[in-house]
Design a protein around this motif. Structure first.
Motif, PDB file in Angstrom:
ATOM      1  N   ALA A   1      -2.677   6.296  -4.267  1.00 46.16           N
ATOM      2  CA  ALA A   1      -0.610   6.055  -4.748  1.00 46.16           C
ATOM      3  C   ALA A   1      -0.742   8.564  -4.933  1.00 46.16           C
ATOM      4  N   ASP A   2      -1.132   8.630  -4.794  1.00 47.60           N
ATOM      5  CA  ASP A   2      -0.893   9.951  -5.349  1.00 47.60           C
ATOM      6  C   ASP A   2      -1.428  11.580  -3.457  1.00 47.60           C
ATOM      7  N   GLU A   3       0.286  11.288  -3.839  1.00 45.84           N
ATOM      8  CA  GLU A   3       1.164  12.008  -2.838  1.00 45.84           C
ATOM      9  C   GLU A   3       0.834  13.130  -2.025  1.00 45.84           C
ATOM     10  N   ARG A   4       0.691  14.223  -2.743  1.00 44.24           N
ATOM     11  CA  ARG A   4      -0.364  15.316  -3.175  1.00 44.24           C
ATOM     12  C   ARG A   4      -2.095  15.350  -2.482  1.00 44.24           C
ATOM     13  N   ALA A   5      -2.523  14.445  -2.683  1.00 47.02           N
ATOM     14  CA  ALA A   5      -4.180  14.627  -2.243  1.00 47.02           C
ATOM     15  C   ALA A   5      -4.133  13.598  -0.829  1.00 47.02           C
ATOM     16  N   LEU A   6      -2.978  13.385  -0.729  1.00 45.57           N
ATOM     17  CA  LEU A   6      -2.333  12.399   1.145  1.00 45.57           C
ATOM     18  C   LEU A   6      -1.973  14.107   1.856  1.00 45.57           C
ATOM     19  N   LEU A   7      -1.063  14.527   1.263  1.00 45.69           N
ATOM     20  CA  LEU A   7      -0.626  15.711   2.161  1.00 45.69           C
ATOM     21  C   LEU A   7      -1.861  16.704   2.192  1.00 45.69           C
ATOM     22  N   SER A   8      -2.666  17.205   1.297  1.00 47.25           N
ATOM     23  CA  SER A   8      -3.988  16.928   1.517  1.00 47.25           C
ATOM     24  C   SER A   8      -4.548  17.156   2.806  1.00 47.25           C
ATOM     25  N   GLY A   9      -4.989  15.638   2.956  1.00 42.93           N
ATOM     26  CA  GLY A   9      -5.806  15.164   3.007  1.00 42.93           C
ATOM     27  C   GLY A   9      -5.647  15.003   5.200  1.00 42.93           C
ATOM     28  N   VAL A  10      -4.491  14.871   5.093  1.00 47.88           N
ATOM     29  CA  VAL A  10      -3.662  14.938   6.557  1.00 47.88           C
ATOM     30  C   VAL A  10      -3.688  16.390   6.792  1.00 47.88           C
ATOM     31  N   GLU A  11      -3.177  16.933   5.923  1.00 50.44           N
ATOM     32  CA  GLU A  11      -3.358  18.304   6.638  1.00 50.44           C
ATOM     33  C   GLU A  11      -4.251  19.071   7.397  1.00 50.44           C
ATOM     34  N   GLY A  12      -3.864  19.267   8.586  1.00 56.48           N
ATOM     35  CA  GLY A  12      -5.123  20.523   9.543  1.00 56.48           C
ATOM     36  C   GLY A  12      -5.832  19.030   9.448  1.00 56.48           C
ATOM     37  N   ALA A  13      -5.654  18.245   9.642  1.00 58.28           N
ATOM     38  CA  ALA A  13      -6.699  16.592  10.922  1.00 58.28           C
ATOM     39  C   ALA A  13      -6.196  16.882  11.542  1.00 58.28           C
ATOM     40  N   ASP A  14      -7.318  15.917  12.355  1.00 57.94           N
ATOM     41  CA  ASP A  14      -7.418  16.026  14.017  1.00 57.94           C
ATOM     42  C   ASP A  14      -7.090  14.349  14.544  1.00 57.94           C
ATOM     43  N   LEU A  15      -7.441  13.631  13.075  1.00 59.00           N
ATOM     44  CA  LEU A  15      -7.755  12.129  13.172  1.00 59.00           C
ATOM     45  C   LEU A  15      -7.955  11.371  11.508  1.00 59.00           C
ATOM     46  N   VAL A  16      -7.021  10.126  11.396  1.00 58.20           N
ATOM     47  CA  VAL A  16      -7.098  10.239   9.965  1.00 58.20           C
ATOM     48  C   VAL A  16      -7.656   8.327  10.387  1.00 58.20           C
ATOM     49  N   VAL A  17      -8.052   8.359   9.635  1.00 52.22           N
ATOM     50  CA  VAL A  17      -9.377   6.972   9.677  1.00 52.22           C
ATOM     51  C   VAL A  17      -8.822   6.466   8.145  1.00 52.22           C
ATOM     52  N   HIS A  18      -7.830   5.534   8.455  1.00 54.57           N
ATOM     53  CA  HIS A  18      -7.641   4.603   6.818  1.00 54.57           C
ATOM     54  C   HIS A  18      -8.333   2.922   6.293  1.00 54.57           C
ATOM     55  N   LEU A  19      -9.659   2.957   5.968  1.00 58.45           N
ATOM     56  CA  LEU A  19      -9.694   1.998   5.391  1.00 58.45           C
ATOM     57  C   LEU A  19      -9.960   1.821   3.954  1.00 58.45           C
ATOM     58  N   ALA A  20      -8.662   2.325   3.262  1.00 61.68           N
ATOM     59  CA  ALA A  20      -9.237   1.924   2.235  1.00 61.68           C
ATOM     60  C   ALA A  20      -8.070   1.101   1.393  1.00 61.68           C
ATOM     61  N   ALA A  21      -8.252   0.100   0.785  1.00 61.80           N
ATOM     62  CA  ALA A  21      -7.479  -0.936   0.548  1.00 61.80           C
ATOM     63  C   ALA A  21      -8.042  -1.786  -0.788  1.00 61.80           C
ATOM     64  N   CYS A  22      -7.237  -2.581  -1.633  1.00 63.75           N
ATOM     65  CA  CYS A  22      -7.014  -2.913  -2.963  1.00 63.75           C
ATOM     66  C   CYS A  22      -7.969  -4.661  -2.256  1.00 63.75           C
ATOM     67  N   THR A  23      -8.332  -4.783  -2.837  1.00 65.37           N
ATOM     68  CA  THR A  23      -9.455  -6.549  -2.382  1.00 65.37           C
ATOM     69  C   THR A  23      -9.398  -6.836  -3.680  1.00 65.37           C
ATOM     70  N   SER A  24      -9.120  -6.977  -4.951  1.00 60.75           N
ATOM     71  CA  SER A  24      -9.000  -7.549  -6.229  1.00 60.75           C
ATOM     72  C   SER A  24      -7.729  -6.903  -7.133  1.00 60.75           C
ATOM     73  N   ALA A  25      -7.136  -8.061  -7.800  1.00 60.63           N
ATOM     74  CA  ALA A  25      -6.312  -6.969  -8.374  1.00 60.63           C
ATOM     75  C   ALA A  25      -5.896  -7.750  -9.313  1.00 60.63           C
ATOM     76  N   VAL A  26      -5.503  -8.512 -10.239  1.00 59.74           N
ATOM     77  CA  VAL A  26      -4.709  -8.929 -11.817  1.00 59.74           C
ATOM     78  C   VAL A  26      -3.840  -9.612 -11.176  1.00 59.74           C
ATOM     79  N   ARG A  27      -2.632  -8.349 -10.703  1.00 62.08           N
ATOM     80  CA  ARG A  27      -0.967  -8.389 -10.335  1.00 62.08           C
ATOM     81  C   ARG A  27      -0.990  -8.624  -8.620  1.00 62.08           C
ATOM     82  N   GLU A  28      -0.196  -9.243  -8.384  1.00 59.64           N
ATOM     83  CA  GLU A  28       0.016  -9.501  -6.594  1.00 59.64           C
ATOM     84  C   GLU A  28       0.459  -8.079  -5.849  1.00 59.64           C
TER      85      GLU A  28
END
Length: 129
Positions: free
Chosen positions: A54-81
């Protein structure tokens, strides 16, 4: 190669980060709870980027200068749908948009989902999401 990795503290992410490190890649790992990433100090080339999907600044920082983005993060349990959709849908879409508009035409994104992100099911019908 410069790689941005989400989900580095999960089972697949941890093993992938270690492998990429051993192959000499530089990997910036988005980590929601840095205490779960203490093992990274033993892996050269791994960098902890504190934040979450949810942190757009962190995402921008991560993507900047990357040759490859590997997205594995997910929510696998939550109280609310809604949380499932916010993390696994909206945030994933946001990350893909940042990669697409990043201005680096060679950057690629690999997205790996998990069966468990669909949440608990009731009845015999499978999820169609």
């Amino acid at each position: 190669m410069n790689i941005f990795l989400t989900g580095a503290t999960g089972f697949i992410g941890r093993n992938l980060a270690r492998r990429l490190s051993s192959e000499g890649h530089r990997v910036r790992c988005l980590v929601r709870i840095p205490g779960r990433a203490s093992w990274m100090k033993d892996c050269p080339g791994l960098e902890i980027l504190p934040g979450d999907l949810a942190d757009e600044r962190a995402l921008l920082s991560g993507v900047e200068g990357a040759d490859l983005v590997v997205h594995l993060a997910a929510c696998t349990s939550a109280v609310r749908e809604k949380t499932y959709f916010d993390v696994n849908g909206r945030a994933t879409g946001k990350l893909a948009s940042l990669v697409a508009r990043g201005g680096h035409p060679q950057v690629r994104m690999i997205y790996l989902s998990s069966l468990s992100v669909a949440g608990p099911r009731t009845g015999a019908r499978p999820a169609r999401e």
